[in-house]
Design a protein around this motif. Structure first.
Motif, PDB file in Angstrom:
ATOM      1  N   GLU A  42       0.830  -1.212   0.000  1.00 30.15           N
ATOM      2  CA  GLU A  42       0.000   0.000   0.000  1.00 30.15           C
ATOM      3  C   GLU A  42       0.858   1.254   0.000  1.00 30.15           C
ATOM      4  O   GLU A  42       0.582   2.219  -0.722  1.00 30.15           O
ATOM      5  N   ARG A  49      -1.724   5.267  -7.844  1.00 32.54           N
ATOM      6  CA  ARG A  49      -3.026   5.171  -8.497  1.00 32.54           C
ATOM      7  C   ARG A  49      -3.498   6.553  -8.936  1.00 32.54           C
ATOM      8  O   ARG A  49      -3.386   7.528  -8.199  1.00 32.54           O
ATOM      9  N   ALA A  61       4.622  -4.305  -8.464  1.00 34.15           N
ATOM     10  CA  ALA A  61       4.006  -5.280  -7.559  1.00 34.15           C
ATOM     11  C   ALA A  61       4.539  -6.681  -7.838  1.00 34.15           C
ATOM     12  O   ALA A  61       4.820  -7.457  -6.913  1.00 34.15           O
ATOM     13  N   CYS A 130      -1.504 -10.045  -2.550  1.00 35.23           N
ATOM     14  CA  CYS A 130      -1.608  -8.594  -2.735  1.00 35.23           C
ATOM     15  C   CYS A 130      -1.469  -8.219  -4.206  1.00 35.23           C
ATOM     16  O   CYS A 130      -2.164  -7.328  -4.708  1.00 35.23           O
ATOM     17  N   TYR A 131      -0.555  -8.880  -4.898  1.00 33.73           N
ATOM     18  CA  TYR A 131      -0.382  -8.634  -6.333  1.00 33.73           C
ATOM     19  C   TYR A 131      -1.673  -8.935  -7.083  1.00 33.73           C
ATOM     20  O   TYR A 131      -2.124  -8.161  -7.936  1.00 33.73           O
ATOM     21  N   GLU A 134      -4.295  -6.339  -6.370  1.00 32.01           N
ATOM     22  CA  GLU A 134      -3.943  -5.039  -6.943  1.00 32.01           C
ATOM     23  C   GLU A 134      -4.130  -5.008  -8.453  1.00 32.01           C
ATOM     24  O   GLU A 134      -4.553  -3.995  -9.015  1.00 32.01           O
ATOM     25  N   THR A 135      -3.797  -6.104  -9.122  1.00 30.58           N
ATOM     26  CA  THR A 135      -3.776  -6.106 -10.587  1.00 30.58           C
ATOM     27  C   THR A 135      -4.907  -6.897 -11.226  1.00 30.58           C
ATOM     28  O   THR A 135      -5.204  -6.700 -12.403  1.00 30.58           O
TER      29      THR A 135
END
Length: 311
Positions: A42, A49, A61, A130-131, A134-135
Motif C-alpha cells: 500500500e 493510483r 508489484a 496482494c499482487y 492489486e492487478t
C-alpha cells in the motif's frame, strides 16, 4: 551518512549482531502478512493510483512479490544443505568435543533457517495475494512455479522421488531411539558389576510393566558406575546416549551442565539411578527430585562410596 543494504549487512556482521545469543524473535503471521507485506504494498503502490505512473503498478508489484518468492526458494535450498550437513556430522561423529560442537551449531543453524524460511513463505504468499488483488491477474513468478515444480514432473521423476522419500523414512526409523530415558550416574570408584546389572534389570522390567516401553540409558560416560552401566546396556541390547562434559566451554561446571542437559524437559526422563556418587551425582539427584523425577539411590556394597540421602 547513508548505508546501502550490503553495507548494512556487513556492519551487522562486523559487530556480531548475527550471533545466536542475540537472535531476535520472528514476528507472528498476522504481523508478517498485514503490518509488513500488505502495508508495504500500500505504501509503495497506493500513491501511484490515478497518476501517470499507474502503469508501473503491475511490474512493481510483480517485482516485490518475486523478490520474496526467490528469497524463500534460496532459503529452502540452504535449509536442505544444512540438513545434509547434519546427517554427515551425525554419521561421522567421533565423540570429541569438536564434533559435538559442530553438530550442535549445525542443528541451531537449521532451526534458525527453518523458522526464517517459514516466515518468508508466509510473506511471499501474502505478497502474491496482494499482487492479485492489486492487478486482477494471477501471480506467476518470473522463473519456476509459485507453489511447486511437481506439476511438471514426469512419472519416472515422481517415482524416483517417492523411492528416495521411502529410503529416508526407513533410514530415519532405523536410527530412531525407541523408549524412555533412564539416567544413570554414580561413583567413579565403583567396582561391583553384579549390583549394577541386577538393579538395572529390575528398573528396566518395572518400566516395561508400568509403561509398556523399553528404556534407553543416558550417562556421561564416566568411569566406575557409569562404565559398568554402559556395559550392561550393550549386553542387553539397550540404546544409550552419552552426554559428554564440554570442559573447554564450561570449565569445572561442565559435569553439572551435563546434568541439566540430561534432565531437560524435552527428554522426559523416566527416572534417575545413582550408584554411590560424588558431588556431581548428588547434584543430579537433587535436581531430578526438584523436577519431580523419581531417584533411586544404591549404596556401594563395598562401602567405598555412599550417597547421601536427601533430608
Amino acid at each position: 551518512m547513508a548505508y546501502d543494504t550490503a553495507s548494512t549487512y556487513e556492519t551487522i556482521e562486523l559487530f556480531g549482531l548475527t550471533e545466536r545469543d542475540a537472535q531476535l524473535p520472528i514476528p507472528n503471521d498476522d504481523v508478517l502478512e498485514d503490518a509488513i507485506v500488505r502495508e508495504t504494498f500500500e505504501a509503495m503502490l497506493g500513491q501511484l493510483r490515478g497518476t501517470g505512473l499507474e502503469a508501473e503498478i503491475e511490474p512493481l508489484a510483480h517485482g516485490l512479490a518475486t523478490i520474496l518468492q526467490r528469497r524463500k526458494v534460496n532459503l529452502t535450498r540452504e535449509l536442505d544443505r544444512t540438513a545434509d550437513k547434519i546427517k554427515a556430522l551425525a554419521k561421522s561423529h567421533d565423540g570429541s568435543e569438536i564434533s559435538e560442537t559442530a553438530l550442535e551449531d549445525a542443528q541451531e543453524k537449521f532451526i534458525q533457517i527453518r523458522d526464517v524460511t517459514a516466515a518468508l513463505g508466509v510473506m511471499s504468499e501474502k505478497a502474491a495475494e496482494c499482487y492479485e488483488q492489486e492487478t486482477g491477474h494471477a501471480f506467476i513468478p518470473a522463473s519456476g512455479s509459485r507453489a511447486s515444480a511437481r506439476a511438471r514432473e514426469t512419472g519416472a521423476v515422481f517415482e524416483a522421488k517417492l523411492l528416495l522419500e521411502q529410503h529416508d523414512r526407513e533410514t530415519a526409523d532405523s536410527c530412531k531411539i525407541q523408549g524412555v530415558p533412564l539416567i544413570v550416574s554414580g561413583a567413579t570408584d565403583w567396582t561391583d558389576v553384579d549390583t549394577i546389572f541386577r538393579y538395572l534389570d529390575r528398573v528396566r522390567d518395572r518400566i516395561k510393566q508400568n509403561r509398556n516401553q523399553e528404556i534407553f540409558l543416558c550417562h556421561k560416560g564416566g568411569k566406575g558406575a557409569e562404565l559398568i552401566a554402559a556395559s550392561w546396556a550393550r549386553a542387553r541390547g539397550i540404546h544409550q546416549a552419552k552426554f559428554d562434559p564440554r570442559w573447554k566451554a564450561h570449565g569445572r561446571a561442565a559435569p553439572f551442565k551435563c546434568n541439566d542437559e540430561m534432565l531437560d524437559d524435552k527428554f522426559a526422563a523416566a527416572g534417575v539411578v545413582l550408584f554411590g556418587g560424588n558431588g556431581v551425582a548428588l547434584n543430579l539427584g537433587q535436581k531430578a527430585e526438584d523436577k519431580g523425577i523419581t531417584v533411586m539411590r544404591i549404596a556401594d556394597p563395598a562401602g567405598t562410596s555412599k550417597p547421601k540421602s536427601k533430608s
